[in-house]
Design a protein around this motif. Structure first.
Motif: not given
Length: 341
Positions: A62-66, A122-142
């Motif tokens: 997911r690409v999350i805009f702030y 800093r201001g402007g647009c802050v975008i957090c890229i969420d890949y938590s589904v993949v990151a929740s796997l084992s470190y080797m899988r990630l």
């Protein structure tokens, strides 16, 4: 008669050799064609597998805009265009990309704190890229999905650039595994698109070290904070390598923050640099080894997020930290430490 018999025998041998060689050649050719077909099939299977893996990974990202520290929009990594009006972001503004680590997400406390600091300072647009589904796997899988994630994140940034965002106004931050991603993404965009500023915090070492990588190629100004010996990288090739605490290997504050460890303290310290001064030493401590030249820094120099990057200051920078929050040393404490040394 004997000559005729000998000639006939030689002819028969030659004919048999020709037939054997010809058959052998045809067998080799047939085998080569079969092998090529099998290899091609295998390559197609591998390509198909990789494409499926890429799809499986991207569909969960997911690409999350702030804007102004407020979440305004959440989009899929598959989108080839973002509704910037809906996001509240403007292409004439600065933009920042935040990348989290293993078993983390954009909802982690440090991520929301960093988004708040970036929004304010800093201001402007802050975008957090969420890949938590993949990151929740084992470190080797990630880790096996590292290249897939790198390509997906690079595609997201290219989409932003195509919509008008200027890399010269860009900033990227990555913590741990996200630090390695930030560097790899920046290097994959280089030299066509160069992100202006990249900061990483205790970039992950397991799986990546000791392979030599030139992290300075990730952006125009790349500074990397180091805080642990067990989880952080030992490849110090950023424009600046900021060695926190004890030679960048251990933090005194781990004694009071065991749940964070020296690795996790890095991002907390980085966030605190927005509000508190973290003074650097003007020389390499005698107990610390250095493979990179020590940076020449002015008196009273502090480290952290830097809006107006001084490209004259490069190399290793040593910054002692304290036992308790916010983990910095005052000027008085720093002078006392230097006097002891």
């Amino acid at each position: 008669m004997n000559c005729f018999g000998l000639s006939h025998t030689l002819y028969i041998i030659y004919l048999l050799q020709f037939l054997v060689n010809g058959t052998h050649s045809r067998l080799n050719l047939k085998y080569a064609i079969l092998k090529q077909t099998q290899t091609s099939s295998l390559q197609n299977d591998t390509f198909a597998y990789r494409q499926q893996t890429k799809y499986d990974v991207q569909k969960t990202m997911r690409v999350i805009f702030y804007t102004n520290n407020t979440k305004t929009m959440e989009a899929s990594a598959f989108d080839d265009k973002y509704d910037l009006k809906g996001s509240g972001c403007s292409t004439s503004d600065k933009f920042a990309i935040v990348l989290h680590g293993w078993i983390q997400s954009c909802s982690d406390e440090w991520a929301t704190s960093l988004i708040e600091r970036l929004s304010y300072y800093r201001g402007g647009c802050v975008i957090c890229i969420d890949y938590s589904v993949v990151a929740s796997l084992s470190y080797m899988r990630l880790y096996t999905n590292f290249d897939t994630l790198t390509g997906a994140i690079a595609s997201i940034i290219l989409t932003l650039i195509r919509q008008g965002f200027d890399p010269k106004r860009g900033y990227m931050f990555g913590f741990s595994f996200g630090g390695q991603l930030a560097s790899a993404v920046g290097r994959s965009l280089w030299p066509h698109h160069i992100i202006e500023s990249i900061d990483t915090c205790d970039m992950a070492g397991p799986g990546f070290d000791p392979i030599a990588v030139d992290h300075s190629k990730a952006g125009r100004h790349v500074q990397c904070f180091h805080s642990s010996r067990d989880k952080g990288t030992f490849v110090y090739s950023c424009h600046r390598n900021i060695m926190l605490g004890s030679c960048g290997l251990k933090q005194p504050s781990v004694a009071s923050q065991l749940h964070l460890g020296s690795h996790g303290l890095c991002v907390d310290i980085y966030i605190n640099t927005f509000d508190y001064p973290f003074y650097a030493l003007n020389a390499t401590p005698s107990e610390c080894w250095s493979l990179q030249k020590a940076a020449k820094i002015p008196e009273g120099y502090t480290v952290g997020y830097e809006e107006n990057y001084d490209s004259q200051i490069t190399g290793q920078i040593f910054v002692p930290t304290s036992l308790h929050y916010p983990y910095n040393l005052s000027k008085k404490e720093l002078l006392r430490l230097l006097a002891k040394k």
